[in-house]
Write a protein that holds these residues in place. Structure first.
Motif, mmCIF file in Angstrom:
data_model
loop_
_atom_site.group_PDB
_atom_site.id
_atom_site.type_symbol
_atom_site.label_atom_id
_atom_site.label_comp_id
_atom_site.label_asym_id
_atom_site.label_seq_id
_atom_site.Cartn_x
_atom_site.Cartn_y
_atom_site.Cartn_z
ATOM 1 N N ARG A 14 0.804 -1.205 0.000
ATOM 2 C CA ARG A 14 0.000 0.000 0.000
ATOM 3 C C ARG A 14 0.847 1.269 0.000
ATOM 4 N N LEU A 15 1.909 1.210 0.808
ATOM 5 C CA LEU A 15 2.764 2.391 0.928
ATOM 6 C C LEU A 15 3.449 2.690 -0.407
ATOM 7 N N LEU A 16 3.940 1.642 -1.064
ATOM 8 C CA LEU A 16 4.637 1.825 -2.344
ATOM 9 C C LEU A 16 3.673 2.381 -3.387
ATOM 10 N N ARG A 17 2.466 1.830 -3.413
ATOM 11 C CA ARG A 17 1.465 2.314 -4.360
ATOM 12 C C ARG A 17 1.163 3.782 -4.117
ATOM 13 N N GLY A 18 0.949 4.102 -2.835
ATOM 14 C CA GLY A 18 0.630 5.487 -2.490
ATOM 15 C C GLY A 18 1.740 6.423 -2.900
ATOM 16 N N SER A 19 2.999 6.029 -2.620
ATOM 17 C CA SER A 19 4.082 6.962 -2.930
ATOM 18 C C SER A 19 4.291 7.067 -4.440
ATOM 19 N N LEU A 20 4.048 5.977 -5.177
ATOM 20 C CA LEU A 20 4.156 6.068 -6.636
ATOM 21 C C LEU A 20 3.120 7.041 -7.197
ATOM 22 N N ILE A 21 1.881 6.900 -6.725
ATOM 23 C CA ILE A 21 0.831 7.799 -7.214
ATOM 24 C C ILE A 21 1.139 9.231 -6.810
ATOM 25 N N PHE A 22 1.578 9.384 -5.565
ATOM 26 C CA PHE A 22 1.902 10.727 -5.082
ATOM 27 C C PHE A 22 2.995 11.357 -5.943
ATOM 28 N N GLY A 23 4.036 10.569 -6.209
ATOM 29 C CA GLY A 23 5.135 11.090 -7.020
ATOM 30 C C GLY A 23 4.681 11.459 -8.417
ATOM 31 N N GLN A 27 -11.695 7.076 3.064
ATOM 32 C CA GLN A 27 -10.777 5.932 3.078
ATOM 33 C C GLN A 27 -9.522 6.223 2.260
ATOM 34 N N ASN A 28 -9.648 7.136 1.298
ATOM 35 C CA ASN A 28 -8.539 7.420 0.399
ATOM 36 C C ASN A 28 -7.622 8.456 1.040
ATOM 37 N N ARG A 29 -6.422 8.008 1.443
ATOM 38 C CA ARG A 29 -5.561 8.912 2.197
ATOM 39 C C ARG A 29 -5.043 10.050 1.345
ATOM 40 N N GLU A 89 -12.975 7.881 -7.308
ATOM 41 C CA GLU A 89 -13.215 6.629 -6.619
ATOM 42 C C GLU A 89 -14.636 6.580 -6.066
ATOM 43 N N VAL A 90 -15.150 7.747 -5.620
ATOM 44 C CA VAL A 90 -16.524 7.788 -5.120
ATOM 45 C C VAL A 90 -17.500 7.476 -6.253
ATOM 46 N N GLY A 91 -17.231 8.094 -7.415
ATOM 47 C CA GLY A 91 -18.172 7.937 -8.519
ATOM 48 C C GLY A 91 -18.085 6.585 -9.200
ATOM 49 N N ASP A 92 -16.929 5.957 -9.147
ATOM 50 C CA ASP A 92 -16.729 4.710 -9.887
ATOM 51 C C ASP A 92 -16.369 3.598 -8.908
ATOM 52 N N PRO A 93 -17.349 2.804 -8.479
ATOM 53 C CA PRO A 93 -17.097 1.804 -7.434
ATOM 54 C C PRO A 93 -16.057 0.767 -7.840
ATOM 55 N N ARG A 94 -15.832 0.599 -9.159
ATOM 56 C CA ARG A 94 -14.894 -0.436 -9.569
ATOM 57 C C ARG A 94 -13.471 -0.111 -9.162
ATOM 58 N N LEU A 95 -13.199 1.203 -8.911
ATOM 59 C CA LEU A 95 -11.834 1.591 -8.590
ATOM 60 C C LEU A 95 -11.457 1.291 -7.150
ATOM 61 N N ARG A 96 -12.480 1.058 -6.301
ATOM 62 C CA ARG A 96 -12.176 0.877 -4.883
ATOM 63 C C ARG A 96 -11.426 -0.415 -4.658
ATOM 64 N N GLU A 97 -10.669 -0.414 -3.571
ATOM 65 C CA GLU A 97 -9.947 -1.625 -3.177
ATOM 66 C C GLU A 97 -10.949 -2.671 -2.730
ATOM 67 N N ARG A 98 -10.806 -3.877 -3.278
ATOM 68 C CA ARG A 98 -11.713 -4.929 -2.825
ATOM 69 C C ARG A 98 -10.945 -5.998 -2.099
#
Lengths: 402, 320
Positions: free
Chosen positions: A130-139, B37-39, B311-320
């Motif tokens: 999760r952390l790697l994904r987050g930092s990749l997207i952030f970057g 949920q999305n940080r 992510e709110v608009g497109d449920p498929r993008l959420r982590e499952r």
């Protein structure tokens, strides 16, 4: 196939005409003052100034009514004549000088950015810490949204000063970068014009890409499952172009150009791969839960094959059609960037003629920018036409948008 | 009143409105749960709040804490410091630039105009794009659609950022509001309209549109009551994306060295670079870094919020 191409070409010509018309009226009406007003201070008395400016306008054809100027300009444009700069040079000559540098950065940078973007998008959509994904997207988002001159400065500061790649210029110096390039050119003892060399480099690269493409198709005919991996394509393209440049006899000059273009290309790639990555990630998330992915997993295929061959290939087509829409923006990005990295391309010429209100050059450059993005769009449309059987049967009017 | 269980056809107008508000609030709560949920999205939202706080804080600080003749972003000058630019100190938390302005107050002063530029551009783009896209989708394939499609394909060749840089350098006294307005009018009919049209076309195939048609709804009714409400989530996402282009191109105009009437991060970066070039020294980090980071952070914050909204608009993008 032929009907599709003809139809797209026809629509493209109409678009180009509308674009040129809108552009002309924006440039002539929205922008206050004109070319001659910058010379107003040179004359002492009011009457003398009026007469001189009026004379200048007559000579340049600015005194005619706007619609006459418009028809004059657009009919010349239709015959491929972009008119003359107010300083005297034909605009076509300026385009010939400034287009190759832009194209070199645009084509190589876009190709690299597209590869990196879709690769990272593929990875971040799949299972990943999760952390790697987050930092990749952030970057990726931070690079994508960063202020171009600032990013250029950072790249120059971080790399240029240490590796010595500063020959393309840096920072905000607003001198003529083409002259700078020519200076280092003549110091090395080269006589050929830099933009001519760049044009030949481009042609060699396109030729090599075509050869690689044809070889790939032949191999695919022979063995049905063959698909060229991206890295092999990149490797062949790089090696082939390098060999081609030396074969054509512009080897040492091409190396100098490549060295000077490295920083602009790097900055441009960093700035533009983020969008492709995010769109690819979205589309991968769409295909991730399809039934055929489940079937591929149930067959016992390794995870990376499921990802690369089953999910990514289906996710790539919408990315391509999205790419079509964002191409003009990418081209614009480079036009803006050139000013920041001091690269002697269209953007540089555009903004320098903007400062002196040299409207034929400004409009000519913008028309060429529009033409290039339209051609690139046509090529992408054709590519998705070849790749996607659904488009072949549907043949909608608006190409890749539906 | 226990109207929740009553059939909808028996409700009067006021009760219907009540039901609508309740349903909307529930939908908002559900969306907010996903968004939270999305940080990265939450990070973006808090950065936007931080910038909004800066806008509010500057006049208060100037009125009560900072003496305007020292800290004012346009006329302030600290005579007790002899060499400008000066490094960070307790009096000037981010130091001063070579004109003697306090960097922190300049940074805060530029936040307001940036908000105005970005939000105006976003709203105008969304309105123009949604309207053109909706009409184009409703009259799909007919002359209005063809005209709009040709127009937007042509405008696509004329991207808003470069056009705005040209317009902005010609009128360098343009206000942030006007800038955003023109940006929206150029960006709206191009990319936004193309995206909204294709989305609207997919909405037009939904059964509720057919139902509205069968029950006698005209073009205006279907477009404004059925089509556009379904395009709003996409529009809100698109608004966030527009902010990036608008703010960056606004900053870029100053970067050409045009003096602008309002404080601007691009101008601060330009000033830092110019000074370093004139003196032949590397740029002052305390002058260069804050506006550069602020500009990038401001643009990316909106982008992160857009990702969260997606992510709110497109449920498929959420982590499952």
């Amino acid at each position: 196939m032929l009907r599709f191409i003809l139809r797209r070409l026809g629509a493209g010509l109409i678009n180009l005409f509308v674009f040129a018309t809108v552009l002309f009226f924006i440039a002539q009406i929205l922008i206050p003052g004109d070319f001659v007003s910058q010379f107003a201070e040179a004359y002492q008395s009011q009457a003398e100034r009026q007469a001189a400016l009026q004379q200048m306008r007559e000579n340049l054809g600015l005194a005619r009514p706007l619609y006459v100027q418009y028809f004059d300009w657009i009919s010349h444009l239709a015959r491929g004549n972009l008119g003359h700069s107010y300083w005297g040079q034909p605009v076509t000559a300026l385009v010939a000088q400034f287009l190759p540098p832009t194209l070199i950065v645009f084509l190589t940078g876009t190709l690299i950015a597209f590869f990196i973007g879709q690769w990272l998008g593929k990875l971040t959509a799949w299972r990943m810490p999760r952390l790697l994904r987050g930092s990749l997207i952030f970057g990726a988002v931070s690079l994508y949204t960063s202020f171009p001159p600032w990013l250029a400065f950072l790249v120059v500061y971080a790399l240029g000063l240490h590796i010595g790649l500063t020959s393309a210029g840096s920072g905000v110096r607003l001198n003529d970068p083409y002259a700078v390039l020519q200076k280092s050119w003549s110091k090395a003892g080269f006589t050929l014009d830099p933009s001519l060399v760049m044009l030949r480099m481009l042609l060699v690269m396109i030729l090599v890409a075509l050869i690689v493409f044809v070889l790939n198709e032949m191999e695919r005919r022979r063995a049905r499952t063959w698909r060229m991996p991206g890295w092999l394509f990149a490797l062949l393209l790089a090696a082939g172009s390098l060999a081609g440049w030396f074969l054509v006899g512009i080897g040492p000059m091409a190396m100098l150009v490549a060295k000077a273009a490295a920083l602009p290309i790097l900055t441009y790639t960093l700035l533009s791969f983020g969008e492709t990555m995010l769109i690819m990630r979205t589309n991968m998330a769409d295909t991730k839960y399809e039934d055929y992915i489940l079937a591929a997993r149930a067959k016992g295929l390794p995870e990376h094959i499921v990802r690369d061959k089953h999910a990514a290939r289906n996710a790539l087509l919408p990315v391509l059609s999205n790419f079509v829409v964002s191409l003009p923006y990418l081209l614009t990005g480079i036009v803006i960037l050139e000013q920041a990295v001091n690269w002697p391309g269209m953007g540089n010429a555009l903004f320098r003629s903007m400062a002196s209100q040299d409207m034929p050059v400004v409009m000519g450059m913008l028309v060429i920018v529009g033409l290039v993005s339209m051609l690139a769009r046509l090529i992408l449309d054709l590519a998705s036409f070849v790749l996607d059987p659904r488009i072949r049967t549907r043949q909608t009017f608006s190409g890749g948008f539906e | 009143m226990s109207s929740a269980s009553a059939p909808i056809s028996t409700l009067n107008r006021w009760q219907l409105l009540q039901q609508r508000i309740i349903a909307g609030w529930r939908r908002f709560r559900a969306g907010w749960e996903v968004f939270r949920q999305n940080r990265l999205a939450m990070f973006g939202l808090s950065v936007i709040f931080l910038f909004a706080l800066m806008v509010i804080a500057l006049p208060l600080l100037l009125a009560y804490v900072w003496a305007p003749r020292i800290y004012d972003p346009t006329i302030g000058y600290d005579f007790q410091i002899f060499i400008h630019p000066s490094p960070p100190s307790w009096q000037h938390l981010l130091g001063t630039d070579w004109l003697g302005h306090d960097v922190l107050s300049l940074l805060m002063a530029a936040a307001g105009p940036s908000f105005i530029v970005g939000l105006t551009a976003a709203v105008v783009t969304a309105i123009a794009g949604t309207l053109i896209g909706a009409f184009s989708a409703y009259f799909g394939g007919r002359w209005l659609d063809n005209a709009f499609t040709h127009l937007s394909n042509a405008m696509l060749l004329l991207p808003a950022p470069i056009m705005m840089i040209i317009v902005g350098s010609a009128y360098n006294e343009i206000t942030p509001f006007q800038f955003g307005l023109v940006y929206g009018l150029i960006a709206g009919p191009s990319t936004a309209a193309v995206v909204f049209r294709s989305y609207g076309l997919s909405v037009m195939h939904k059964p509720f549109i057919a139902a509205a048609r069968v029950s006698g709804g005209g073009a205006g009714h279907i477009i404004f009551n059925h089509l556009i409400p379904h395009m709003l989530p996409l529009a809100s996402l698109y608004m966030m994306l527009t902010v990036v282009g608008a703010v960056v191109s606004d900053g870029f105009i100053s970067f050409f060295g045009f003096t602008r009437p309002h404080a601007n991060w691009g101008a601060m970066i330009y000033n830092a670079f110019t000074f370093s070039e004139r003196m032949g020294i590397p740029p002052q980090w305390n002058v260069l870094l804050p506006p550069a980071i602020a500009l990038s952070l401001f643009a990316s914050a909106f982008y992160f919020v857009a990702l969260g909204l997606q992510e709110v608009g497109d449920p498929r993008l959420r982590e499952r």
